[in-house]
Design an enzyme around this catalytic site. Structure first.
Site, PDB file in Angstrom:
ATOM      1  N   CYS A   1      23.298  68.895 -57.901  1.00 27.33           N
ATOM      2  CA  CYS A   1      24.353  67.987 -57.454  1.00 27.33           C
ATOM      3  C   CYS A   1      24.084  67.664 -55.991  1.00 27.33           C
ATOM      4  CB  CYS A   1      25.715  68.664 -57.598  1.00 27.33           C
ATOM      5  SG  CYS A   1      27.081  67.612 -57.071  1.00 27.33           S
TER       6      CYS A   1
ATOM      7  N   HIS B   1      28.827  65.774 -66.193  1.00 25.07           N
ATOM      8  CA  HIS B   1      28.827  66.196 -64.790  1.00 25.07           C
ATOM      9  C   HIS B   1      29.556  65.167 -63.919  1.00 25.07           C
ATOM     10  CE1 HIS B   1      26.564  67.984 -61.172  1.00 25.07           C
ATOM     11  NE2 HIS B   1      27.079  66.865 -60.690  1.00 25.07           N
ATOM     12  N   GLU B   2      29.255  63.887 -64.151  1.00 27.25           N
ATOM     13  CA  GLU B   2      29.860  62.838 -63.318  1.00 27.25           C
ATOM     14  C   GLU B   2      31.337  62.629 -63.662  1.00 27.25           C
ATOM     15  OE1 GLU B   2      28.250  61.922 -60.735  1.00 27.25           O
ATOM     16  OE2 GLU B   2      26.383  62.851 -61.389  1.00 27.25           O
TER      17      GLU B   2
END
Ligand code: CO
Length: 183
Positions: A111, A154-155
């Site tokens: 990230c 994840h986003e």
């Protein structure tokens, strides 16, 4: 265009913990240009020569909130082995369905807002169906899998103020590993 130092870091930002707001159409020129810059940034970050020269980290996903913009959109730029990019500009996404099968990224998720190594596995669905809008307000429906499915999850977490490190069990970072497939 923004640079790496404009990307918020978990250590000095509470903004990353906030929930982003739905976007209304048509988008402002500012949002459209930010979306395009985000895509461009990710592409360049995956160019080894460029990344080394400019000392930046490679990334395949970026959410607006990471640049301090609390709006529900993100981009994904995934470099295939043949050098072509698989790209998504995702606005107001909703996960419609998911596989039962779970996976995790063997070497750990990355990230651009977390600049340290965090041990443990992040459980993700192997496949997800997502409904969203593109930058022109067209409704899209995709079924994504493997790395791209992980990136979408994840986003979407970012849009809800969640970071991948939150999904790692603190006491047992490898919890339930045997029930998931590594990718
Ligand atoms: Co991230």
């Amino acid at each position: 265009m923004f640079n790496q130092s404009d990307i918020l870091d978990e250590k000095n930002s509470k903004v990353l913990r906030q929930k982003s707001k739905e976007v209304t159409f048509p988008l402002d020129d500012e949002d459209i240009s930010l979306i395009n810059n985000m895509i461009m940034y990710l592409r360049l970050s995956q160019d080894e020569e460029y990344a080394t020269k400019n000392n930046i980290r490679a990334g395949m996903g970026l959410s607006a909130v990471q640049l301090g913009v609390l709006k529900r959109y993100f981009v994904i730029s995934y470099k295939n082995e043949d050098g072509t990019f698989e790209e998504y500009k995702v606005i107001n996404p909703k996960i419609i369905s998911n596989s039962e099968e779970q996976i995790y990224v063997e070497e750990g998720e990355g990230c651009l807002s977390i600049n340290r190594y965090v041990e443990g596995i992040v459980p993700r669905y192997a496949r997800v169906s997502v409904e969203y809008y593109d930058e022109f307000g067209n409704k899209k429906n995709v079924r994504v899998r493997e790395e791209i499915a992980v990136a979408f999850q994840h986003e979407i977490d970012h849009l809800n103020g969640i970071l991948f490190i939150d999904r790692i069990d603190k006491k047992n970072p490898y919890k339930n590993k045997e029930n998931m497939r590594s990718i």
